[in-house]
Design an enzyme around this catalytic site. Structure first.
Site, PDB file in Angstrom:
ATOM      1  N   ASP A   1      -5.224   3.350   0.980  1.00 16.66           N
ATOM      2  CA  ASP A   1      -4.173   4.333   0.710  1.00 16.66           C
ATOM      3  C   ASP A   1      -3.014   3.756  -0.107  1.00 16.66           C
ATOM      4  OD1 ASP A   1      -3.004   2.667   2.549  1.00 16.66           O
ATOM      5  OD2 ASP A   1      -2.855   4.159   4.143  1.00 16.66           O
ATOM      6  N   GLY A   2      -3.078   2.473  -0.418  1.00 16.37           N
ATOM      7  CA  GLY A   2      -2.022   1.866  -1.232  1.00 16.37           C
ATOM      8  C   GLY A   2      -0.750   1.562  -0.457  1.00 16.37           C
TER       9      GLY A   2
ATOM     10  N   ASP B   1      -9.246 -14.407  -3.686  1.00 19.48           N
ATOM     11  CA  ASP B   1      -8.239 -13.490  -4.240  1.00 19.48           C
ATOM     12  C   ASP B   1      -6.883 -13.696  -3.583  1.00 19.48           C
ATOM     13  OD1 ASP B   1      -9.843 -12.380  -2.046  1.00 19.48           O
ATOM     14  OD2 ASP B   1      -8.448 -10.706  -2.110  1.00 19.48           O
ATOM     15  N   ASN B   2      -6.801 -14.613  -2.627  1.00 17.02           N
ATOM     16  CA  ASN B   2      -5.521 -14.840  -1.949  1.00 17.02           C
ATOM     17  C   ASN B   2      -4.935 -16.227  -2.211  1.00 17.02           C
ATOM     18  OD1 ASN B   2      -5.524 -12.281  -0.869  1.00 17.02           O
ATOM     19  ND2 ASN B   2      -6.476 -12.909   1.056  1.00 17.02           N
TER      20      ASN B   2
ATOM     21  N   ARG C   1      -4.381 -15.332  -9.350  1.00 12.58           N
ATOM     22  CA  ARG C   1      -5.229 -15.832  -8.268  1.00 12.58           C
ATOM     23  C   ARG C   1      -6.504 -16.446  -8.823  1.00 12.58           C
ATOM     24  NH1 ARG C   1      -3.557 -11.780  -4.220  1.00 12.58           N
ATOM     25  NH2 ARG C   1      -1.719 -10.830  -5.115  1.00 12.58           N
TER      26      ARG C   1
ATOM     27  N   ARG D   1      -2.371  -2.133  -3.592  1.00  9.81           N
ATOM     28  CA  ARG D   1      -1.193  -1.522  -2.958  1.00  9.81           C
ATOM     29  C   ARG D   1       0.092  -2.261  -3.292  1.00  9.81           C
ATOM     30  NH1 ARG D   1      -1.188  -3.308   3.219  1.00  9.81           N
ATOM     31  NH2 ARG D   1      -2.373  -5.242   3.061  1.00  9.81           N
TER      32      ARG D   1
HETATM   33  P1  AMP Z   1      -6.123  -8.605   1.383  1.00  6.15           P
HETATM   34  O1  AMP Z   1      -7.241  -8.960   2.291  1.00  6.15           O
HETATM   35  O2  AMP Z   1      -4.923  -8.031   2.067  1.00  6.15           O
HETATM   36  O3  AMP Z   1      -5.764  -9.713   0.466  1.00  6.15           O
HETATM   37  O4  AMP Z   1      -6.638  -7.395   0.476  1.00  6.15           O
HETATM   38  C1  AMP Z   1      -7.836  -7.438  -0.254  1.00  6.15           C
HETATM   39  C2  AMP Z   1      -7.851  -6.353  -1.307  1.00  6.15           C
HETATM   40  O5  AMP Z   1      -7.728  -5.066  -0.690  1.00  6.15           O
HETATM   41  C3  AMP Z   1      -6.741  -6.449  -2.313  1.00  6.15           C
HETATM   42  O6  AMP Z   1      -7.252  -6.079  -3.554  1.00  6.15           O
HETATM   43  C4  AMP Z   1      -5.720  -5.448  -1.809  1.00  6.15           C
HETATM   44  O7  AMP Z   1      -4.910  -4.943  -2.834  1.00  6.15           O
HETATM   45  C5  AMP Z   1      -6.617  -4.365  -1.228  1.00  6.15           C
HETATM   46  N1  AMP Z   1      -5.972  -3.607  -0.161  1.00  6.15           N
HETATM   47  C6  AMP Z   1      -5.634  -4.026   1.076  1.00  6.15           C
HETATM   48  N2  AMP Z   1      -5.051  -3.050   1.779  1.00  6.15           N
HETATM   49  C7  AMP Z   1      -5.011  -1.955   0.975  1.00  6.15           C
HETATM   50  C8  AMP Z   1      -4.534  -0.621   1.107  1.00  6.15           C
HETATM   51  N3  AMP Z   1      -3.975  -0.183   2.234  1.00  6.15           N
HETATM   52  N4  AMP Z   1      -4.679   0.214   0.063  1.00  6.15           N
HETATM   53  C9  AMP Z   1      -5.261  -0.176  -1.077  1.00  6.15           C
HETATM   54  N5  AMP Z   1      -5.720  -1.433  -1.273  1.00  6.15           N
HETATM   55  C10 AMP Z   1      -5.611  -2.312  -0.271  1.00  6.15           C
HETATM   56 MG    MG Z   2      -4.926 -10.254  -1.001  1.00  7.43          MG
END
Ligand code: AMP
Ligand code: MG
Length: 480
Positions: free
Chosen positions: A117-118, A243-244, A175, A85
């Site tokens: 949903d991005g 990944d963070n 990352r 997203r």
């Molecule tokens: P995060 O835990 O926020 O670091 O997200 C983990 C993964 O989920 C990453 O690849 C994000 O891009 C993806 N992601 C999180 N929220 C969304 C969203 N609403 N739509 C699409 N991808 C998402």
């Molecule tokens: Mg992330």
């Protein structure tokens, strides 16, 4: 802006070009003019900030792209992830000639969105906007953001919430999970990718006999330093998945983060983290674990004649973590305490203070301010074990007696913030912003810009005190 596009020179397997999908009815949220100036935005670009921060305007010199990466989430291999997203919309030179990524978060679905949903909701965008700003102002390596926009378009989470976009800046979006993705899905790219990472983010390592080993040492040390900064200020990231975390050791991907209020080392801000894997006190251990995954992913680069030696050298890099972390953490804590770093009892005395804060459930940030202002009686009055507090103060003053106290006091003032982003502060700003009133975001933005300076005209009582001991905590979920 002075464009310095480079991620798009990597092998095309590593990203997908994707245009942002603007939300309906984008409107201004907040703009960080100081940062835009640092990034050398022209007047025309500043005027167009709402369009840039809402995906309406992109730049001819760069086709926006989503990066692919993988990762371990909560200790388990999660396979391919990627920017689901967010889009890299430009790479620019800042006024110090450093390349900075402009990354638009909430810009719509990408090939890596999986079932998402991005989009991003206003609530999480405001939290990330203020937290990145707060950490930067505290001198802690972190992403930041030039601005954010809100919209009329709703985004479904537990409830329907306003959609928003954030124009995040970071010195790096590479990352640990990038290396995991390459080894899993395109191992032939590993050598070139690592050499490019070194050239971009650790060029000094290219002059070493073994650039890859030198790079591994550098990443371990930078990460350890960032974690020491987090621990000293009481920041809990909340989702330290591979990944963070990025290879420059700057804070990235704010989700269910929090700033510690009452001192509870096992505090979990992320209400989805039932095991407490990423609680405050586990952060150094978790960073070490993540680094071991990164180093494992460099193993395939061992020269065929020196496989075992290379492996041992990579393993040895991990030992840097504890040494570096402790060095920085002890240094920071002595500065916060107003104690000399060279004194053998200083760090023990700091731990003694933390023990009191924990036992008495006192506010981490304000207790250091009280110590700095020598409000010993006020601190003692909040303790149940007053004899215990007296014993601490005796030991504390003994160490300080023969020191240059004016200098120690001055350093305390530079290392003890008065203002951190308490959950409740962010919550108030969010609730107002959801009614189209961004004045509280603005107030907090200004307050957190100079966190070490008392701002009696600007501060509210709730900025400098923890919630009541039996008040229920604001629940911070992973949904964003
Ligand atoms: P995060 O835990 O926020 O670091 O997200 C983990 C993964 O989920 C990453 O690849 C994000 O891009 C993806 N992601 C999180 N929220 C969304 C969203 N609403 N739509 C699409 N991808 C998402
Ligand atoms: Mg992330």
């Amino acid at each position: 802006m002075l464009f310095q596009s480079r991620y798009n020179t990597l092998d095309s397997k590593l990203y997908s070009q994707q245009q942002p999908k603007p939300l309906h009815g984008a409107k201004a949220g907040h703009f960080n003019l100081t940062l835009a100036n640092d990034l050398q935005w022209s007047d025309a670009e500043k005027t167009a900030w709402v369009d840039i921060c809402s995906g309406k305007q992109t730049f001819d010199v760069f086709s926006p792209l989503a990066m692919v990466y993988a990762g371990h989430q909560f200790g388990h291999w999660a396979g391919q992830l990627g920017d689901g997203r967010g889009l890299l919309i430009a790479q620019v030179l800042d006024k110090n000639n450093q390349v900075i990524d402009l990354h638009l978060k909430g810009a719509g679905s990408t090939p890596y969105s999986r079932s998402g949903d991005g989009r991003a909701v206003l609530r999480s965008v405001i939290r990330e906007y203020l937290a990145g700003h707060a950490l930067n102002a505290l001198g802690i390596a972190s992403s930041n953001a030039v601005g954010f926009t809100s919209s009329l378009q709703g985004v479904q989470r537990e409830t329907l919430e306003p959609g928003a976009m954030l124009l995040r800046t970071s010195d790096c979006h590479i990352r640990f999970g990038h290396f995991e993705w390459i080894n899993q899905y395109a191992p032939e790219l590993l050598n070139d990718f690592v050499m490019q990472c070194i050239a971009w983010h650790s060029p000094e390592c290219l002059e070493q006999d073994q650039p890859i080993i030198a790079f591994a040492h550098a990443v371990v040390k930078r990460t350890a330093q960032m974690i020491a900064d987090w621990q000293a200020v009481g920041f809990a990231h909340g989702v330290m998945n591979t990944d963070n975390l990025n290879i420059t050791g700057s804070t990235l991907d704010f989700g269910p983060f929090g700033f510690l209020e009452r001192f509870k080392p096992d505090w979990i801000n992320n209400h989805s983290d039932h095991q407490g894997r990423y609680c405050y006190q586990n952060q150094p251990r978790m960073a070490h674990w993540n680094l071991s995954i990164l180093l494992n992913n460099l193993m395939p680069l061992a020269p065929s004649t020196q496989k075992e030696a290379f492996k041992q050298q990579l393993i040895a890099c991990l030992a840097d973590f504890e040494v570096t972390f402790l060095k920085y953490y002890q240094e920071k804590m002595c500065l916060k305490m107003g104690l000399p770093q060279f004194h053998k009892d200083s760090f023990d005395c700091a731990l003694h203070f933390l023990h009191i804060l924990q036992r008495e459930q006192l506010d981490y940030t304000q207790s250091f301010i009280r110590l700095q202002e020598q409000q010993f009686t006020a601190l003692k009055d909040d303790c149940i074990d007053r004899d215990g507090f007296d014993a601490f103060i005796t030991c504390y003053q003994n160490i300080r007696t023969h020191q240059d106290q004016a200098q120690l006091n001055e350093r305390m003032q530079q290392h003890n913030p008065r203002y951190i982003l308490r959950n409740q502060m962010a919550q108030q700003a969010i609730e107002r912003a959801e009614c189209d009133d961004f004045s509280e975001v603005e107030r907090l933005f200004d307050l957190l810009a100079t966190p070490f300076t008392p701002q009696p005209q600007r501060e509210h009582a709730s900025d400098v005190q923890p919630p009541h001991a039996d008040a229920s905590e604001t629940a911070i979920s992973c949904s964003s």
